[in-house]
Design an enzyme around this catalytic site. Sequence first.
Site, short mmCIF file in Angstrom:
data_model
loop_
_atom_site.label_atom_id
_atom_site.label_comp_id
_atom_site.label_asym_id
_atom_site.label_seq_id
_atom_site.Cartn_x
_atom_site.Cartn_y
_atom_site.Cartn_z
N GLY A 66 0.82 -1.21 0.00
CA GLY A 66 0.00 0.00 0.00
C GLY A 66 0.85 1.25 0.00
O GLY A 66 2.07 1.19 0.20
N HIS A 292 -7.25 34.55 -14.92
CA HIS A 292 -6.73 33.20 -15.13
C HIS A 292 -7.33 32.22 -14.11
O HIS A 292 -7.88 31.18 -14.47
CB HIS A 292 -5.19 33.24 -15.01
CG HIS A 292 -4.50 31.94 -15.20
ND1 HIS A 292 -3.73 31.65 -16.31
CD2 HIS A 292 -4.43 30.83 -14.42
CE1 HIS A 292 -3.24 30.43 -16.19
NE2 HIS A 292 -3.64 29.92 -15.05
N GLU A 293 -7.22 32.58 -12.83
CA GLU A 293 -7.73 31.70 -11.76
C GLU A 293 -9.27 31.66 -11.76
O GLU A 293 -9.86 30.63 -11.43
CB GLU A 293 -7.21 32.15 -10.40
CG GLU A 293 -5.68 32.18 -10.28
CD GLU A 293 -5.02 30.85 -10.63
OE1 GLU A 293 -5.68 29.80 -10.54
OE2 GLU A 293 -3.84 30.87 -11.03
N ASP A 377 -1.29 23.92 -17.10
CA ASP A 377 -2.62 23.83 -17.70
C ASP A 377 -2.59 23.10 -19.04
O ASP A 377 -3.32 22.13 -19.26
CB ASP A 377 -3.20 25.23 -17.88
CG ASP A 377 -3.40 25.95 -16.56
OD1 ASP A 377 -3.43 25.26 -15.52
OD2 ASP A 377 -3.53 27.18 -16.56
#
Length: 476
Positions: A66, A292-293, A377
């Site tokens: 894990g 942009h944000e 992006d």
Amino acid sequence: LTFMRGGFAKLDKAPIKGRDVSITWDDVIGMDDAKEEAKEVVRLITDRADVKKMGGSVIKGLLMLGPPGCGKTYMAKAIATEANMPFISMSGSEFVEVFVGVGASRVRKLFKKARFLAYGYGGCIIFIDEIDAIGRSRTFSFMGGQETNSTLNQVLAEMDGLKGKEDNIVVIGASNAHEQHLDQALLRPGRFDRKLMVTAPSQEDREKLFKFYLSKVKANPSLDLGRLARRAVGKTPADIANIVKEAALIATRHKKPMIDLKEISEAFERVDLGIKYRLTVTPKEKEMTAYHESGHLMMTFLKAPSKTVFKASIIPRRGSLGVVWNPEREEIHSKTREHLLSEIMICLGSYVAEKIAFGTTTTGVSGPDTEEAPRSDFGQAMAYAYNMAWRYGMGESGLLGNYTIVPKEQLSEEYRVKLNKDTEAIINRCLRETETTLNDNKQILERFAKELLKREELEYDEIIAIFKEYGIEEAA
């Protein structure tokens, strides 16, 4: 040989009795499926006489797999406590030496001590943490094997040689590596008979973990644990413990009498987003960052119902001028085509918002020219579109299969052209939908940009309130 009271014992120190570890099943929060498997292992260890009557044999090894911080070592301590047997702990790296034969010698010494304890106390548990350090698939060459090969060979031989009273020696291994990276001889029946998957906690388990760790500090009893658990999707128990510790430090720094939601939110941000730092930017650059944000924020809220926008900020962090924090609402193990398209639209939201507001765009869509670039992006958008066409059979041409595993020289030019066109078509489709969405909601986009310029940061409740002003409710 005398026993010491206390925590884990190393090979060169006296081992301890299981009860002295003092970690019971009740202390292991969540991990219910893994805990049930571990309980059965303990029953097999403690009831070996009944197993022998049935003609069976006691398991020799338990391998726990894990991600880091999910409680593998903690589970091993609980097994030692419940089985109440001598417990010897080592790390795989302790066997690795540059000198040939040292690792194998330490393995012989370890099992010799375990046999001695098994004769005296009816059994012994050996715990090898990070077993992948010695358990990776062996490599061979005409120059001879590597030192780790001889160490692993000795482990295999020792586990095969456990007979009589020695068959109640149980070896527990723990590793963050995938099972396929470990040597097949180590995984075969008769060695590591059981494999136990220890995964990241569920929503319910995360609530229990927050309740447990917050009980160790001075915290506001009215904190909404469910909301905290939803913010911590994908977090491990170690992550949650770290967030609570960070919140305690923040509360102390601000001279607060107890931890409240504000301190925990700031702790989340420090862990996930990084520490804020002041960077001198021009007013124009700051305004473009706000749009942009806002583009990311809008597309997340309107096109990605599986995500929650917890925060939007235009304060620089980790090399970026702003950030939108939009984690998943719950664990998603298999993503649909629609989910992947929404991810691409979120990535393109920044580019489209800049273009709508200023008629031009910035390099912020690509990020710095570093190893982090794939996380930018455009980098993320292209990766999603490429995988949809080349790996998942989601392209418009209808080509099915994972073409990334086909050698380049075996893939025809015709197929490469079709797959590349599929990738481009996905990007263009998402771009058109993003442009339509933001143009249709241009007033809201401008509102968010202005709010970010004024406040620099917007929290979840403030974001929801602004959308409600325009009659848009959060998806259930």
